[in-house]
Every structure is written in structure tokens, then in C-alpha cells.
Design an enzyme around this catalytic site. Structure first.
Site, mmCIF file in Angstrom:
data_model
loop_
_atom_site.group_PDB
_atom_site.id
_atom_site.type_symbol
_atom_site.label_atom_id
_atom_site.label_comp_id
_atom_site.label_asym_id
_atom_site.label_seq_id
_atom_site.Cartn_x
_atom_site.Cartn_y
_atom_site.Cartn_z
ATOM 1 N N GLU A 107 21.700 18.391 70.723
ATOM 2 C CA GLU A 107 21.262 19.683 70.140
ATOM 3 C C GLU A 107 22.512 19.976 69.716
ATOM 4 O O GLU A 107 22.569 20.723 68.036
ATOM 5 C CB GLU A 107 22.296 20.755 71.954
ATOM 6 C CG GLU A 107 20.812 20.142 72.972
ATOM 7 C CD GLU A 107 19.798 21.217 73.151
ATOM 8 O OE1 GLU A 107 19.092 21.606 72.492
ATOM 9 O OE2 GLU A 107 18.448 19.929 72.516
ATOM 10 N N PHE A 118 21.018 25.506 81.451
ATOM 11 C CA PHE A 118 20.285 26.200 80.846
ATOM 12 C C PHE A 118 19.059 26.180 79.946
ATOM 13 O O PHE A 118 19.870 25.872 78.641
ATOM 14 C CB PHE A 118 20.688 27.623 80.490
ATOM 15 C CG PHE A 118 19.256 28.596 80.784
ATOM 16 C CD1 PHE A 118 18.471 29.250 81.792
ATOM 17 C CD2 PHE A 118 18.920 29.396 79.617
ATOM 18 C CE1 PHE A 118 17.474 29.871 81.379
ATOM 19 C CE2 PHE A 118 18.288 30.098 79.432
ATOM 20 C CZ PHE A 118 17.318 30.483 80.354
ATOM 21 N N GLY A 119 18.490 25.460 79.693
ATOM 22 C CA GLY A 119 16.849 25.895 78.832
ATOM 23 C C GLY A 119 16.106 26.274 78.777
ATOM 24 O O GLY A 119 15.622 26.794 79.534
ATOM 25 N N SER A 156 12.992 22.965 73.947
ATOM 26 C CA SER A 156 12.370 21.601 74.605
ATOM 27 C C SER A 156 13.247 20.753 75.829
ATOM 28 O O SER A 156 12.473 20.087 76.580
ATOM 29 C CB SER A 156 12.417 20.246 73.718
ATOM 30 O OG SER A 156 14.419 20.735 73.315
#
Length: 191
Positions: A105, A28-29, A32
Site C-alpha cells: 500500500e 480494514f479494507g 482491493s
């Protein structure tokens, strides 16, 4: 792969032992990752999570800012819900995808990676990997007014580009998803 720092008690966590599935890994983004996932995938579609909302709540000193002039980047903060994009990684590439995402991340370890239930636009509910802001991390930014945020964002630049580009790209993508009139939109308008 870096050690996973799991925080128990987060809403809708699918597996408290945080095991990465061998097949059917969704990611899940909400920032960016929506417009630049950086990994190959077999499916992508809009999705929503509950229990967290998108907020400029992390200082960026590595990608979109520097130690001298930190930028602000998005994180998932507790409460509410968040619409974003879900990507299904290629089954044969899951290990590489997870490694890539952790390298990208977790550079400052300001996130807790979690597996969470997401609601795909097609109506299906699946488990997905996402990254939630650590509220106790030194890079966690408390709420600030829009004027202060705009001033910081205007002056921040890092190896991945300016903080302004990051904000405007994200807002463009939110608009394409039909997400409008958010705090991020008000910040973008002030830029």
C-alpha cells in the site's frame, strides 16, 4: 518496515503514537484489500468506519496504470462513512502482515496508515489498521465527473492488470456485501 507517516487530527484515531498491537490486529479494507487481502487471517467480517468515505481519489502509476496512462484507485477521503471488510491477522504473523501491507500500500506513499475504530457487523468495535489518502500528495486526484473518470479507467493498465478489472472486481464485491448504487457502481455501468 517503512517509517509510518502519521497525521494527527484524523477522526477516531485510536492511538496518536501509532503503535501496532502485538495481538488482535484488525485490518480494514475498502478496495482491493476486500477481495484480495493477500495475508492470512483468522476472521473476516463486514465492517464500517466513520469519518471517511471510499472514493477514486488516487492516481495509479504502479499497479493499475502507468506514468503515460495513469489509472484511478480507491482511497479513503475525509467525511461520511465507509463499509468494507475487516480481517483479523494471525497473532503470530502480525509483523509479517504489517510489512506486507506497507510494501503493497505504501509504494508511492500516497496513504497515511492509521489505527482507527471500526464497527464490525457482529456489533463489536475494534481498532484496525487502514490507509487514508494523503490530500497533499501528487497522486491525489481531485473530484472529476464520471465521463472523465471512465475515459481514464478504460485506457489504464499496469503490472497488476487493467484499471477496468480493478473497478469491476470491487463493484462485484460491494454487491456481494449488499452495497449498491454508489458512484463506483455508476462508473462500472458506464464501462
Amino acid at each position: 518496515m517503512k517509517k509510518i507517516d502519521f497525521t494527527p487530527g484524523l477522526p477516531q484515531v485510536a492511538n496518536p503514537k501509532f503503535s501496532i498491537p502485538k495481538t488482535n490486529l484488525w485490518v480494514f479494507g475498502y478496495g482491493s484489500l476486500m477481495w484480495n487481502p493477500g495475508f492470512s487471517h483468522t476472521d473476516s467480517q463486514p465492517a464500517r468506519i466513520y469519518g471517511f468515505h471510499r472514493r477514486l481519489c488516487l492516481w495509479s502509476t504502479q499497479y493499475r496504470g502507468s506514468i503515460a496512462r495513469p489509472g484511478l484507485i480507491l482511497g479513503l477521503d475525509r467525511g461520511g462513512s465507509c463499509r468494507g471488510m475487516a480481517f483479523r491477522a494471525h497473532d503470530h504473523n502480525i509483523k509479517h502482515t504489517v510489512s506486507y501491507l506497507f510494501d503493497r500500500e505504501m509504494i508511492t506513499e500516497a496513504y497515511n496508515p492509521i489505527i482507527i475504530s471500526i464497527h464490525l457487523q457482529c456489533g463489536e468495535v475494534v481498532n484496525a489498521l487502514t490507509f487514508v489518502s494523503k490530500t497533499g500528495h501528487p497522486n491525489y486526484a481531485q473530484r472529476m465527473d464520471i465521463k472523465e473518470a471512465v475515459s481514464l479507467i478504460r485506457n489504464a493498465k499496469g503490472p497488476r492488470g487493467t484499471n477496468v478489472e480493478y473497478i469491476l472486481n470491487t463493484v462485484d464485491y460491494l454487491n456481494a456485501l449488499g452495497i449498491r448504487n454508489t458512484e463506483l457502481h455508476r462508473i462500472a455501468a458506464a464501462l
